[in-house]
Every structure is written in structure tokens, then in C-alpha cells.
Design an enzyme around this catalytic site. Structure first.
Site, PDB file in Angstrom:
ATOM      1  N   LYS A   1       0.159   8.439  -3.285  1.00 32.92           N
ATOM      2  CA  LYS A   1       0.873   9.438  -4.088  1.00 32.92           C
ATOM      3  C   LYS A   1       1.193   8.886  -5.461  1.00 32.92           C
ATOM      4  O   LYS A   1       1.335   9.621  -6.421  1.00 32.92           O
ATOM      5  CB  LYS A   1       2.223   9.787  -3.435  1.00 32.92           C
ATOM      6  CG  LYS A   1       2.134  10.511  -2.130  1.00 32.92           C
ATOM      7  CD  LYS A   1       3.522  11.029  -1.747  1.00 32.92           C
ATOM      8  CE  LYS A   1       3.620  11.324  -0.270  1.00 32.92           C
ATOM      9  NZ  LYS A   1       4.434  10.387   0.482  1.00 32.92           N
TER      10      LYS A   1
ATOM     11  N   LYS B   1       4.829  -2.141  -4.886  1.00 32.86           N
ATOM     12  CA  LYS B   1       5.600  -1.189  -5.688  1.00 32.86           C
ATOM     13  C   LYS B   1       6.395  -1.867  -6.792  1.00 32.86           C
ATOM     14  O   LYS B   1       6.580  -1.300  -7.865  1.00 32.86           O
ATOM     15  CB  LYS B   1       6.560  -0.391  -4.798  1.00 32.86           C
ATOM     16  CG  LYS B   1       5.835   0.630  -3.945  1.00 32.86           C
ATOM     17  CD  LYS B   1       6.788   1.714  -3.484  1.00 32.86           C
ATOM     18  CE  LYS B   1       6.013   2.772  -2.707  1.00 32.86           C
ATOM     19  NZ  LYS B   1       6.874   3.804  -2.162  1.00 32.86           N
TER      20      LYS B   1
ATOM     21  N   LYS C   1      -5.893   2.082  -1.154  1.00 30.44           N
ATOM     22  CA  LYS C   1      -5.618   3.263  -0.332  1.00 30.44           C
ATOM     23  C   LYS C   1      -5.311   4.475  -1.216  1.00 30.44           C
ATOM     24  O   LYS C   1      -4.838   4.317  -2.351  1.00 30.44           O
ATOM     25  CB  LYS C   1      -4.469   2.986   0.645  1.00 30.44           C
ATOM     26  CG  LYS C   1      -3.132   2.810   0.003  1.00 30.44           C
ATOM     27  CD  LYS C   1      -1.994   2.744   1.035  1.00 30.44           C
ATOM     28  CE  LYS C   1      -0.687   2.640   0.281  1.00 30.44           C
ATOM     29  NZ  LYS C   1       0.518   2.643   1.053  1.00 30.44           N
TER      30      LYS C   1
HETATM   31  P1  TYM Z   1       4.655   7.665   2.839  1.00 30.02           P
HETATM   32  O1  TYM Z   1       5.492   8.803   2.376  1.00 30.02           O
HETATM   33  O2  TYM Z   1       4.099   6.716   1.840  1.00 30.02           O
HETATM   34  O3  TYM Z   1       3.436   8.196   3.680  1.00 30.02           O
HETATM   35  C1  TYM Z   1       3.616   9.129   4.732  1.00 30.02           C
HETATM   36  C2  TYM Z   1       2.633   8.840   5.865  1.00 30.02           C
HETATM   37  O4  TYM Z   1       1.285   8.903   5.398  1.00 30.02           O
HETATM   38  C3  TYM Z   1       0.591   7.712   5.769  1.00 30.02           C
HETATM   39  N1  TYM Z   1      -0.373   7.385   4.694  1.00 30.02           N
HETATM   40  C4  TYM Z   1      -1.678   7.213   4.869  1.00 30.02           C
HETATM   41  N2  TYM Z   1      -2.458   7.268   5.971  1.00 30.02           N
HETATM   42  C5  TYM Z   1      -3.785   7.056   5.802  1.00 30.02           C
HETATM   43  N3  TYM Z   1      -4.368   6.779   4.605  1.00 30.02           N
HETATM   44  C6  TYM Z   1      -3.620   6.715   3.470  1.00 30.02           C
HETATM   45  N4  TYM Z   1      -4.198   6.468   2.291  1.00 30.02           N
HETATM   46  C7  TYM Z   1      -2.212   6.935   3.582  1.00 30.02           C
HETATM   47  N5  TYM Z   1      -1.200   6.941   2.679  1.00 30.02           N
HETATM   48  C8  TYM Z   1      -0.070   7.226   3.377  1.00 30.02           C
HETATM   49  C9  TYM Z   1       1.671   6.647   5.883  1.00 30.02           C
HETATM   50  O5  TYM Z   1       1.258   5.586   6.699  1.00 30.02           O
HETATM   51  C10 TYM Z   1       2.804   7.436   6.484  1.00 30.02           C
HETATM   52  O6  TYM Z   1       2.660   7.542   7.890  1.00 30.02           O
HETATM   53  N6  TYM Z   1       7.847   4.301   4.667  1.00 30.02           N
HETATM   54  C11 TYM Z   1       7.193   5.565   4.948  1.00 30.02           C
HETATM   55  C12 TYM Z   1       8.140   6.706   5.181  1.00 30.02           C
HETATM   56  C13 TYM Z   1       9.185   6.471   6.223  1.00 30.02           C
HETATM   57  C14 TYM Z   1       8.982   6.473   7.617  1.00 30.02           C
HETATM   58  C15 TYM Z   1      10.276   6.252   8.181  1.00 30.02           C
HETATM   59  C16 TYM Z   1       7.868   6.633   8.423  1.00 30.02           C
HETATM   60  C17 TYM Z   1      10.503   6.256   6.001  1.00 30.02           C
HETATM   61  N7  TYM Z   1      11.157   6.124   7.181  1.00 30.02           N
HETATM   62  C18 TYM Z   1      10.458   6.181   9.568  1.00 30.02           C
HETATM   63  C19 TYM Z   1       8.059   6.555   9.811  1.00 30.02           C
HETATM   64  C20 TYM Z   1       9.331   6.322  10.361  1.00 30.02           C
HETATM   65  C21 TYM Z   1       6.338   5.913   3.738  1.00 30.02           C
HETATM   66  O7  TYM Z   1       6.546   5.473   2.656  1.00 30.02           O
HETATM   67  O8  TYM Z   1       5.434   6.857   3.989  1.00 30.02           O
END
Ligand code: TYM
Length: 335
Positions: free
Chosen positions: A200, A114, A197
Site C-alpha cells: 500500500k 518502514k 512485495k
Molecule cells: P497490512 O494492512 O499491511 O496487510 C493486511 C493483510 O494483507 C497481507 N498482505 C499481503 N499478502 C500477500 N501479498 C502481499 N503483497 C501482501 N501485502 C499485505 C498481510 O500479510 C496482512 O495479512 N500488521 C498487519 C495488520 C494487523 C494485524 C493485527 C493482522 C494489525 N494487527 C492482528 C493480524 C492480526 C498489517 O500491517 O497488515
């Protein structure tokens, strides 16, 4: 000890098929199985670590909450809330930051991705993001965290922070949270590049299928997805050297609850000109009810806000006693 699940997603852009197949659909399964207490938050404090539009943040938070509910999160069974509505996340983050080595933060691949080349100019929030994520989990003493593959490294850091805290202040105060990663769907790739991957933040919307895309948009994105001219093989493992092809088959398999080999049995010998329309159909049929329900929910902001308020009350009721206990263990003055 209570088996407790916590997970969250950022209100940055729309949710896409990777978020859904890698995490959200697993949340719903775990909630419905009933073996855990489930907490799901919209991590708005995380979303502000990159440039964002303040005028849109609250509505983006509602949209993600609506997506959770539309996909099957039940705001009565699960605790559904906005991260910023529970101050103890930020309080705990500071305390944990004092026991997190920067050498460990320097190894976090999400930060490197990022921050890009200009990491000297990246904000401290983006850098310390994994500490806030650890606080999100630990403030509830969550034991299990359902996420996609890309979050494993952050979970590992959270476990290390637990080790440090428990060693210094209180034996076994925090449980070590385990990641719960699905086998299929844990890593959905970009439609344009099977080595990246689905994300967003990728610039082109053609790289991802959003949960809210209409049927024509989904069909167009699938039609234009990168593939190769070879026909599909008989065995799924034979797709290992063809990442784009493998990704499309994986999406089809996860959406239809089939194994890769079962999908190959249906399509072996066929080309992508035949496979792609079938994939588009499956995706549209799966996502149309979710996006219709999302729109209904977003039409009734008062109801959505009431769900989020209820969730915040329930989350605070768990988090507040914990932050007091942590501060006691750490020796702070109190009246
Ligand atoms: P975020 O918002 O980027 O993504 C949310 C969830 O989607 C999963 N994910 C994917 N899974 C499969 N293939 C993909 N291409 C893909 N892109 C995203 C992510 O693994 C995630 O589960 N840091 C986290 C948010 C967060 C969080 C937490 C999660 C903040 N605090 C506490 C769990 C527990 C994040 O940026 O997710």
C-alpha cells in the site's frame, strides 16, 4: 477451547490484490467453513504510526470495512469492528510492552523497512507496533490468525510474548496463536519489481492493483507490468528464476483457483503479449463485483456505521472480561 480467528488490515490507502489474495479471501473461506468464531478489525490505531490525515481516517476505516463486506465478510456471522472502538487493545498493549524485550523488536523487518534509514526519528508507535498487534490477537485469546507471509515474524513475536506472560503470571492463560498462511497468494509481488512485495505504501500506484481500480486502469497496469521476452514454460517451477513472470502467473492461478501447472498447460509457449490480456480479463471479472458492492455500501454510511457499532459491542463483550482477568493475574488493585 473455542477456536477463534482474529485478523486485521490497516486503513492506509486502498486495499490491493496482495491484501485480497494473501488474506481477505482466506478470511471469507474460514468464516464460511464455520469451524471458528471469526473477528475481523480495521486496525486504525496501527495506521496512525505513520504520517496520516486525521480528516480522512474515519472514512478510510469505513472504506476498509466496506471492502471486507464486499469481499464476503458477513457482519452478522463475523465480528467486524474498528480497533480503536475496543479500548482493551491499547490497555493490553501497555501490559504486554512491559514483557517484550527491545532486542526482539530490533529484529522486526517491517519496522526496518518502514523506518528506513532514519530510524532514530521514527516514532515509538511504529517501533512498538508488533506489541499492539500481539494485543489485538491476545485480547480475544485468538487461536488462529490468517495473514500473508509478511506477518509471520510478528506472529512469532506474539507467541513469544504469550510464553513470557504465561510463565510469569498464569499458566496457559493465553493460547499461542498460530498463523494461517495460504500456500498460493501469500506473497504477491509488485508489478514493477518481482523482488518487492505489492504494498500500500509503495510510491507508484502502477506497482499494485487496487480493489477499486476500474477495468481500464487494471488493463493498463497489467499491460505495463514488468516481464521478460521469453515465452511461458510448460512447468510452473521453471519460472523460479523469473520473479516478475512468476508473480503474474501466480496472480492468474489464485484468481482462477488453478495450480501454477494448470495455468502453464493453458499458456505454455505463449508470450506475455498473449498472457497479459487474459490476466487483465480475469482480474477485472473478479474485482468488478467487489468494487461495485463496495461503492453501494459506501453510499449508505449509516448502515455501515451500524455494522461497525454492532461489531464493537460484540468485540468489547469478549475483550473487557479478558482485560480484567489479565489485570487480576498481574496483581493490580481493584475496588
Ligand atoms: P497490512 O494492512 O499491511 O496487510 C493486511 C493483510 O494483507 C497481507 N498482505 C499481503 N499478502 C500477500 N501479498 C502481499 N503483497 C501482501 N501485502 C499485505 C498481510 O500479510 C496482512 O495479512 N500488521 C498487519 C495488520 C494487523 C494485524 C493485527 C493482522 C494489525 N494487527 C492482528 C493480524 C492480526 C498489517 O500491517 O497488515
Amino acid at each position: 477451547m473455542t477456536k477463534r480467528i482474529l485478523s486485521g488490515m490497516q486503513p492506509t490507502n486502498q486495499l490491493h490484490l496482495g491484501n485480497y489474495l494473501g488474506a481477505l479471501r482466506n478470511w471469507v473461506k474460514l468464516q464460511d467453513a464455520g469451524d471458528y468464531e471469526t473477528l475481523f478489525c480495521v486496525v486504525d490505531l496501527h495506521a496512525i504510526t505513520v504520517p496520516y490525515d486525521a480528516a480522512k481516517l474515519a472514512q478510510s476505516t469505513r472504506e476498509i470495512a466496506a471492502a471486507y463486506i464486499a469481499a464476503g465478510v458477513d457482519p452478522h456471522k463475523s465480528i467486524l469492528f474498528a480497533q480503536s472502538a475496543v479500548p482493551a487493545h491499547s490497555q493490553l498493549m501497555w501490559l504486554l510492552a512491559t514483557m517484550t524485550q527491545i532486542g526482539k523488536l530490533n529484529r522486526m523487518t517491517q519496522f526496518k523497512d518502514k523506518a528506513g534509514k532514519n530510524s532514530e526519528k521514527a516514532g515509538l508507535g511504529l517501533y512498538s507496533y508488533p506489541v499492539l498487534m500481539a494485543a489485538d490477537i491476545l485480547i480475544y485469546k485468538a487461536t488462529h490468525v490468517p495473514v500473508g507471509d509478511d506477518q509471520r515474524q510478528h506472529l512469532e513475536l506474539a507467541r513469544e510474548i504469550v510464553g513470557t506472560f504465561n510463565h510469569r503470571y498464569g499458566q496457559d492463560y493465553f493460547p499461542e496463536p498460530e498463523s494461517v498462511v495460504l500456500e498460493e497468494g501469500a506473497r504477491i509481488m509488485s508489478l514493477r519489481d518481482g523482488t518487492q512485495k505489492m504494498s500500500k505504501s509503495a510510491e507508484s500506484d502502477m506497482t499494485r492493483i487496487n480493489l477499486t481500480d476500474d477495468a481500464d486502469t487494471i488493463a493498463k497496469k497489467v499491460r505495463k507490468a514488468k516481464t521478460d521476452p521469453e515465452p511461458l514454460p510448460e512447468i510452473f517451477a521453471d519460472l523460479d528464476a523469473r520473479p516478475e513472470a512468476k508473480n503474474l502467473v501466480t496472480i492468474y492461478a489464485t484468481l482462477t483457483d488453478k495450480t501454477g501447472d494448470e495455468v502453464m498447460a493453458e499458456f505454455a509457449g505463449k508470450t506475455f503479449s498473449e498472457f497479459k490480456p487474459a490476466l487483465a480479463d480475469v482480474a477485472v471479472n473478479h474485482l468488478a463485483p467487489i468494487s461495485a458492492r463496495m461503492n453501494e455500501l459506501l453510499d449508505d454510511t449509516a448502515q455501515l456505521d451500524a455494522y461497525l457499532k454492532l461489531g464493537a459491542e460484540r468485540a468489547n463483550a469478549i475483550a473487557e472480561p479478558h482485560i480484567k482477568e489479565v489485570m487480576d493475574l498481574m496483581g493490580f488493585w481493584k475496588a
